[in-house]
Design an enzyme around this catalytic site. Structure first.
Site, PDB file in Angstrom:
ATOM      1  N   CYS A   1       2.747 -35.879  21.509  1.00  0.00           N
ATOM      2  CA  CYS A   1       2.029 -35.784  22.969  1.00  0.00           C
ATOM      3  C   CYS A   1       2.438 -37.211  23.700  1.00  0.00           C
ATOM      4  O   CYS A   1       3.426 -37.038  23.755  1.00  0.00           O
ATOM      5  CB  CYS A   1       0.303 -36.480  22.070  1.00  0.00           C
ATOM      6  SG  CYS A   1       0.189 -37.992  21.383  1.00  0.00           S
TER       7      CYS A   1
ATOM      8  N   ASN B   1       1.589 -40.681  21.268  1.00  0.00           N
ATOM      9  CA  ASN B   1       2.181 -41.349  20.192  1.00  0.00           C
ATOM     10  C   ASN B   1       1.410 -41.835  18.515  1.00  0.00           C
ATOM     11  O   ASN B   1       1.202 -42.361  18.006  1.00  0.00           O
ATOM     12  CB  ASN B   1       3.336 -41.145  19.342  1.00  0.00           C
ATOM     13  CG  ASN B   1       3.920 -40.372  17.710  1.00  0.00           C
ATOM     14  OD1 ASN B   1       4.558 -41.321  17.505  1.00  0.00           O
ATOM     15  ND2 ASN B   1       2.817 -39.505  17.252  1.00  0.00           N
TER      16      ASN B   1
ATOM     17  N   CYS C   1      -2.514 -40.534  18.916  1.00  0.00           N
ATOM     18  CA  CYS C   1      -4.308 -40.380  18.728  1.00  0.00           C
ATOM     19  C   CYS C   1      -3.895 -39.073  18.440  1.00  0.00           C
ATOM     20  O   CYS C   1      -3.788 -38.042  16.992  1.00  0.00           O
ATOM     21  CB  CYS C   1      -4.784 -39.758  20.528  1.00  0.00           C
ATOM     22  SG  CYS C   1      -5.348 -41.901  20.622  1.00  0.00           S
ATOM     23  N   ARG C   2      -3.401 -37.529  18.996  1.00  0.00           N
ATOM     24  CA  ARG C   2      -3.147 -36.542  18.170  1.00  0.00           C
ATOM     25  C   ARG C   2      -1.787 -36.104  18.062  1.00  0.00           C
ATOM     26  O   ARG C   2      -2.223 -34.994  17.331  1.00  0.00           O
ATOM     27  CB  ARG C   2      -3.329 -35.370  19.932  1.00  0.00           C
ATOM     28  CG  ARG C   2      -4.745 -35.503  21.069  1.00  0.00           C
ATOM     29  CD  ARG C   2      -4.198 -34.935  22.561  1.00  0.00           C
ATOM     30  NE  ARG C   2      -3.583 -35.507  22.904  1.00  0.00           N
ATOM     31  CZ  ARG C   2      -2.977 -35.449  24.346  1.00  0.00           C
ATOM     32  NH1 ARG C   2      -3.193 -34.541  24.978  1.00  0.00           N
ATOM     33  NH2 ARG C   2      -2.742 -36.439  25.014  1.00  0.00           N
ATOM     34  N   SER C   3      -0.506 -36.059  19.028  1.00  0.00           N
ATOM     35  CA  SER C   3       0.394 -36.253  17.501  1.00  0.00           C
ATOM     36  C   SER C   3       0.243 -36.464  15.794  1.00  0.00           C
ATOM     37  O   SER C   3       0.917 -36.114  15.212  1.00  0.00           O
ATOM     38  CB  SER C   3       1.341 -35.862  17.772  1.00  0.00           C
ATOM     39  OG  SER C   3       1.825 -37.807  18.539  1.00  0.00           O
TER      40      SER C   3
ATOM     41  N   ASP D   1      -6.696 -34.748  25.646  1.00  0.00           N
ATOM     42  CA  ASP D   1      -6.452 -36.190  25.688  1.00  0.00           C
ATOM     43  C   ASP D   1      -7.571 -37.232  25.272  1.00  0.00           C
ATOM     44  O   ASP D   1      -8.633 -37.341  25.937  1.00  0.00           O
ATOM     45  CB  ASP D   1      -5.859 -36.910  26.944  1.00  0.00           C
ATOM     46  CG  ASP D   1      -5.082 -38.002  26.596  1.00  0.00           C
ATOM     47  OD1 ASP D   1      -5.826 -38.772  25.248  1.00  0.00           O
ATOM     48  OD2 ASP D   1      -5.014 -38.688  27.209  1.00  0.00           O
TER      49      ASP D   1
HETATM   50  P1  4NP Z   1      -1.993 -39.362  22.691  1.00  0.00           P
HETATM   51  O1  4NP Z   1      -3.075 -40.235  23.279  1.00  0.00           O
HETATM   52  O2  4NP Z   1      -1.370 -38.375  24.126  1.00  0.00           O
HETATM   53  O3  4NP Z   1      -3.119 -38.482  22.370  1.00  0.00           O
HETATM   54  O4  4NP Z   1      -1.701 -40.825  22.090  1.00  0.00           O
HETATM   55  C1  4NP Z   1      -3.076 -41.342  24.375  1.00  0.00           C
HETATM   56  C2  4NP Z   1      -2.673 -42.143  23.867  1.00  0.00           C
HETATM   57  C3  4NP Z   1      -2.553 -43.824  25.022  1.00  0.00           C
HETATM   58  C4  4NP Z   1      -2.359 -43.285  26.387  1.00  0.00           C
HETATM   59  C5  4NP Z   1      -2.706 -41.806  26.803  1.00  0.00           C
HETATM   60  C6  4NP Z   1      -2.977 -41.491  25.998  1.00  0.00           C
HETATM   61  N1  4NP Z   1      -2.343 -44.350  27.103  1.00  0.00           N
HETATM   62  O5  4NP Z   1      -1.957 -44.086  28.290  1.00  0.00           O
HETATM   63  O6  4NP Z   1      -1.564 -45.762  27.021  1.00  0.00           O
END
Ligand code: 4NP
Length: 168
Positions: free
Chosen positions: A10, A13, A15-17, A125
């Site tokens: 994702c 790294n 939340c989703r992955s 997201d």
């Molecule tokens: P992820 O979520 O891609 O599912 O881990 C996010 C985590 C952090 C951010 C964006 C999405 N950020 O903008 O910091």
């Protein structure tokens, strides 16, 4: 046959992955599928951090463990080493295609292709707040629902005889 290896990807790294890593490991084990699983982010924004507490809390409620996970960025070597590189959303997919040498581009896939009955094509997201598909929850349970469905679809393609994945 070699043990298949899968990298979930994702943006951050956190939340989703990491959720996909935790869910897939648990459900593959339950299905008797031997597989190597890891996760990474297309950005390096959260390198070294543990997963988002909201992901951990939502996952724990369904019995998934995030133990030992720390954010890392996708590296060139990942494209060589992993059999499948699975993107959570279209942006992740495009970013991976951009980073990946031509020889390995066939390894990059969109996760929800393995959840054929899902009306959505990407895992949204959840980092910035509620998603439009959930009324009350903050989006993290919806992420889990999608990831569980796609994990079971992917497990079936890797181990077709795992027709019946035991419920929790
Ligand atoms: P992820 O979520 O891609 O599912 O881990 C996010 C985590 C952090 C951010 C964006 C999405 N950020 O903008 O910091």
């Amino acid at each position: 046959m070699n043990t298949p290896s899968i990298l979930f990807v994702c943006l951050g790294n956190i939340c989703r992955s990491p959720t996909a890593e935790a869910v897939f490991k648990t459900r593959a084990k339950r299905a008797g599928l031997d597989v190597e699983v890891d996760s990474a982010g297309t950005s390096g924004w959260h390198v070294g951090e543990t997963p988002d507490p909201r992901s951990i809390e939502a996952g724990k409620e369904r019995g998934y463990s995030f133990a030992g996970q720390n954010s890392r960025a996708v590296s060139k070597n990942d494209f060589v080493l992993f059999d499948k590189i699975i993107a959570m959303d279209h942006r992740n997919f495009e970013d991976l295609i951009e980073k990946c040498p031509d020889t390995y581009q066939h390894k990059i896939e969109l996760f929800l292709n393995y959840a054929p009955n899902s009306p959505e094509t990407e895992v949204p997201d959840p980092y910035y707040g509620p998603d439009p598909y959930s009324n009350k929850d903050n989006g993290f349970k919806h992420v889990l629902d999608l990831i569980e469905r796609a994990s079971d679809g992917l497990i079936k393609t890797l181990k077709p005889q795992a027709e019946h994945i035991a419920p929790k």
